[in-house]
Design a protein around this motif. Sequence first.
Motif, PDB file in Angstrom:
ATOM      1  N   ILE A  12       4.587 -11.585   8.357  1.00 25.55           N
ATOM      2  CA  ILE A  12       3.477 -12.472   8.045  1.00 25.55           C
ATOM      3  C   ILE A  12       2.260 -11.619   7.727  1.00 25.55           C
ATOM      4  O   ILE A  12       1.885 -10.747   8.519  1.00 25.55           O
ATOM      5  CB  ILE A  12       3.151 -13.432   9.213  1.00 25.55           C
ATOM      6  N   LYS A  13       1.673 -11.859   6.561  1.00 25.76           N
ATOM      7  CA  LYS A  13       0.521 -11.089   6.122  1.00 25.76           C
ATOM      8  C   LYS A  13      -0.552 -12.043   5.627  1.00 25.76           C
ATOM      9  O   LYS A  13      -0.276 -13.177   5.218  1.00 25.76           O
ATOM     10  CB  LYS A  13       0.919 -10.141   4.983  1.00 25.76           C
ATOM     11  N   GLU A  14      -1.773 -11.545   5.614  1.00 25.80           N
ATOM     12  CA  GLU A  14      -2.863 -12.337   5.060  1.00 25.80           C
ATOM     13  C   GLU A  14      -3.077 -11.962   3.593  1.00 25.80           C
ATOM     14  O   GLU A  14      -2.637 -10.887   3.136  1.00 25.80           O
ATOM     15  CB  GLU A  14      -4.140 -12.106   5.867  1.00 25.80           C
ATOM     16  N   LYS A  15      -3.725 -12.864   2.892  1.00 32.17           N
ATOM     17  CA  LYS A  15      -4.041 -12.595   1.482  1.00 32.17           C
ATOM     18  C   LYS A  15      -4.784 -11.268   1.361  1.00 32.17           C
ATOM     19  O   LYS A  15      -5.576 -10.906   2.219  1.00 32.17           O
ATOM     20  CB  LYS A  15      -4.905 -13.721   0.914  1.00 32.17           C
ATOM     21  N   ARG A  16      -4.475 -10.578   0.301  1.00 29.32           N
ATOM     22  CA  ARG A  16      -5.095  -9.293  -0.051  1.00 29.32           C
ATOM     23  C   ARG A  16      -4.592  -8.130   0.813  1.00 29.32           C
ATOM     24  O   ARG A  16      -4.997  -6.995   0.564  1.00 29.32           O
ATOM     25  CB  ARG A  16      -6.620  -9.378  -0.003  1.00 29.32           C
ATOM     26  N   GLU A  17      -3.738  -8.405   1.769  1.00 27.14           N
ATOM     27  CA  GLU A  17      -3.157  -7.303   2.551  1.00 27.14           C
ATOM     28  C   GLU A  17      -2.004  -6.647   1.789  1.00 27.14           C
ATOM     29  O   GLU A  17      -1.658  -7.069   0.687  1.00 27.14           O
ATOM     30  CB  GLU A  17      -2.647  -7.821   3.902  1.00 27.14           C
ATOM     31  N   THR A  18      -1.453  -5.616   2.407  1.00 28.81           N
ATOM     32  CA  THR A  18      -0.349  -4.860   1.818  1.00 28.81           C
ATOM     33  C   THR A  18       0.881  -4.999   2.704  1.00 28.81           C
ATOM     34  O   THR A  18       0.755  -5.087   3.933  1.00 28.81           O
ATOM     35  CB  THR A  18      -0.736  -3.370   1.692  1.00 28.81           C
ATOM     36  N   ALA A  19       2.041  -5.028   2.084  1.00 33.43           N
ATOM     37  CA  ALA A  19       3.291  -5.106   2.847  1.00 33.43           C
ATOM     38  C   ALA A  19       4.302  -4.137   2.259  1.00 33.43           C
ATOM     39  O   ALA A  19       4.304  -3.868   1.056  1.00 33.43           O
ATOM     40  CB  ALA A  19       3.853  -6.520   2.815  1.00 33.43           C
ATOM     41  N   THR A  20       5.145  -3.607   3.121  1.00 34.09           N
ATOM     42  CA  THR A  20       6.217  -2.714   2.684  1.00 34.09           C
ATOM     43  C   THR A  20       7.533  -3.204   3.253  1.00 34.09           C
ATOM     44  O   THR A  20       7.660  -3.415   4.454  1.00 34.09           O
ATOM     45  CB  THR A  20       5.970  -1.271   3.152  1.00 34.09           C
ATOM     46  N   LEU A  21       8.506  -3.385   2.377  1.00 36.10           N
ATOM     47  CA  LEU A  21       9.852  -3.778   2.792  1.00 36.10           C
ATOM     48  C   LEU A  21      10.777  -2.597   2.585  1.00 36.10           C
ATOM     49  O   LEU A  21      10.661  -1.864   1.602  1.00 36.10           O
ATOM     50  CB  LEU A  21      10.335  -4.972   1.961  1.00 36.10           C
ATOM     51  N   LYS A  22      11.707  -2.448   3.525  1.00 35.72           N
ATOM     52  CA  LYS A  22      12.633  -1.323   3.446  1.00 35.72           C
ATOM     53  C   LYS A  22      14.062  -1.823   3.282  1.00 35.72           C
ATOM     54  O   LYS A  22      14.426  -2.896   3.770  1.00 35.72           O
ATOM     55  CB  LYS A  22      12.533  -0.455   4.701  1.00 35.72           C
ATOM     56  N   GLU A  82      -0.750 -12.268  -2.511  1.00 35.95           N
ATOM     57  CA  GLU A  82      -1.218 -13.609  -2.856  1.00 35.95           C
ATOM     58  C   GLU A  82      -0.303 -14.623  -2.177  1.00 35.95           C
ATOM     59  O   GLU A  82       0.823 -14.308  -1.805  1.00 35.95           O
ATOM     60  CB  GLU A  82      -1.175 -13.799  -4.373  1.00 35.95           C
ATOM     61  N   LEU A  83      -0.818 -15.843  -2.048  1.00 36.07           N
ATOM     62  CA  LEU A  83      -0.025 -16.885  -1.394  1.00 36.07           C
ATOM     63  C   LEU A  83       1.326 -17.063  -2.092  1.00 36.07           C
ATOM     64  O   LEU A  83       2.351 -17.299  -1.454  1.00 36.07           O
ATOM     65  CB  LEU A  83      -0.791 -18.210  -1.389  1.00 36.07           C
ATOM     66  N   GLY A  84       1.309 -16.923  -3.415  1.00 36.31           N
ATOM     67  CA  GLY A  84       2.529 -17.109  -4.194  1.00 36.31           C
ATOM     68  C   GLY A  84       3.574 -16.034  -3.989  1.00 36.31           C
ATOM     69  O   GLY A  84       4.696 -16.164  -4.471  1.00 36.31           O
ATOM     70  N   ASP A  85       3.205 -14.969  -3.281  1.00 34.57           N
ATOM     71  CA  ASP A  85       4.182 -13.913  -3.002  1.00 34.57           C
ATOM     72  C   ASP A  85       5.086 -14.294  -1.836  1.00 34.57           C
ATOM     73  O   ASP A  85       6.075 -13.598  -1.558  1.00 34.57           O
ATOM     74  CB  ASP A  85       3.472 -12.600  -2.677  1.00 34.57           C
ATOM     75  N   LEU A 111       8.888 -12.999   3.708  1.00 39.09           N
ATOM     76  CA  LEU A 111       7.466 -12.681   3.677  1.00 39.09           C
ATOM     77  C   LEU A 111       6.679 -13.975   3.575  1.00 39.09           C
ATOM     78  O   LEU A 111       6.913 -14.793   2.684  1.00 39.09           O
ATOM     79  CB  LEU A 111       7.132 -11.786   2.483  1.00 39.09           C
ATOM     80  N   THR A 112       5.781 -14.154   4.508  1.00 38.54           N
ATOM     81  CA  THR A 112       4.867 -15.289   4.460  1.00 38.54           C
ATOM     82  C   THR A 112       3.459 -14.758   4.323  1.00 38.54           C
ATOM     83  O   THR A 112       3.011 -13.950   5.148  1.00 38.54           O
ATOM     84  CB  THR A 112       4.965 -16.143   5.741  1.00 38.54           C
ATOM     85  N   VAL A 113       2.765 -15.208   3.300  1.00 37.61           N
ATOM     86  CA  VAL A 113       1.378 -14.806   3.091  1.00 37.61           C
ATOM     87  C   VAL A 113       0.482 -15.998   3.420  1.00 37.61           C
ATOM     88  O   VAL A 113       0.677 -17.100   2.882  1.00 37.61           O
ATOM     89  CB  VAL A 113       1.143 -14.354   1.632  1.00 37.61           C
ATOM     90  N   VAL A 114      -0.454 -15.764   4.333  1.00 41.57           N
ATOM     91  CA  VAL A 114      -1.316 -16.881   4.779  1.00 41.57           C
ATOM     92  C   VAL A 114      -2.795 -16.603   4.413  1.00 41.57           C
ATOM     93  O   VAL A 114      -3.150 -15.470   4.125  1.00 41.57           O
ATOM     94  CB  VAL A 114      -1.175 -17.116   6.294  1.00 41.57           C
TER      95      VAL A 114
END
Lengths: 114, 111
Positions: A12-22, A82-85, A111-114
Amino acid sequence: AAGVIQSPRHLIKEKRETATLKCYPIPRHDTVYWYQQGPGQDPQFLISFYEKMQSDKGSIPDRFSAQQFSDYHSELNMSSLELGDSALYFCASSLRQGAGNTIYFGEGSWLTVV
Amino acid sequence: GQQVMQIPQYQHVQEGEDFTTYCNSSTTLSNIQWYKQRPGGHPVFLIQLVKSGEVKKQKRLTFQFGEAKKNSSLHITATQTTDVGTYFCAAYNNAGNMLTFGGGTRLMVKP
């Protein structure tokens, strides 16, 4: 038998944050694929790697980047989220690329973007 | 990239009824693959068809590849509740490095 391993399973991430998937492919598999699947949608191809080189690119946003490392694992980096991600991100692997190869999917990373 | 269209999008059947999903391409395919994705799960490879007119069976599942290699079908005989899920056809691009999925057919089976 070993399967494709993805981490984290949920994020779970907020808008404008960065995420990494492995993604850790099946041992000896040299080709990795990334797919994005929105709710009720079919998996959409993002990008693939063969022998650590980018092989093909699909509908991957410029905010996303990916690479395959020397041990064949791959990481998908997503910035300015973005929310759409919000989606299920699958990694898949195969032994060699080429039409006719069976690709094996991991269980996905939510991935949930809030 | 390779584009494949799949119909129907949804199918509700009574347990014991048959089910068929169809996949169509405007171009000739080198091969076609079928996957099943259970609700909340990941796509699982079912089968690959390569030859023109090929027919393969897996228990109650029958897969066909058209003579022109532009269409394919998956037929399930006497559906069971365990057949619930989304069935995708998928095809590689010419370079063989991108597998494109059809839109999928979501099968729901009423017990």
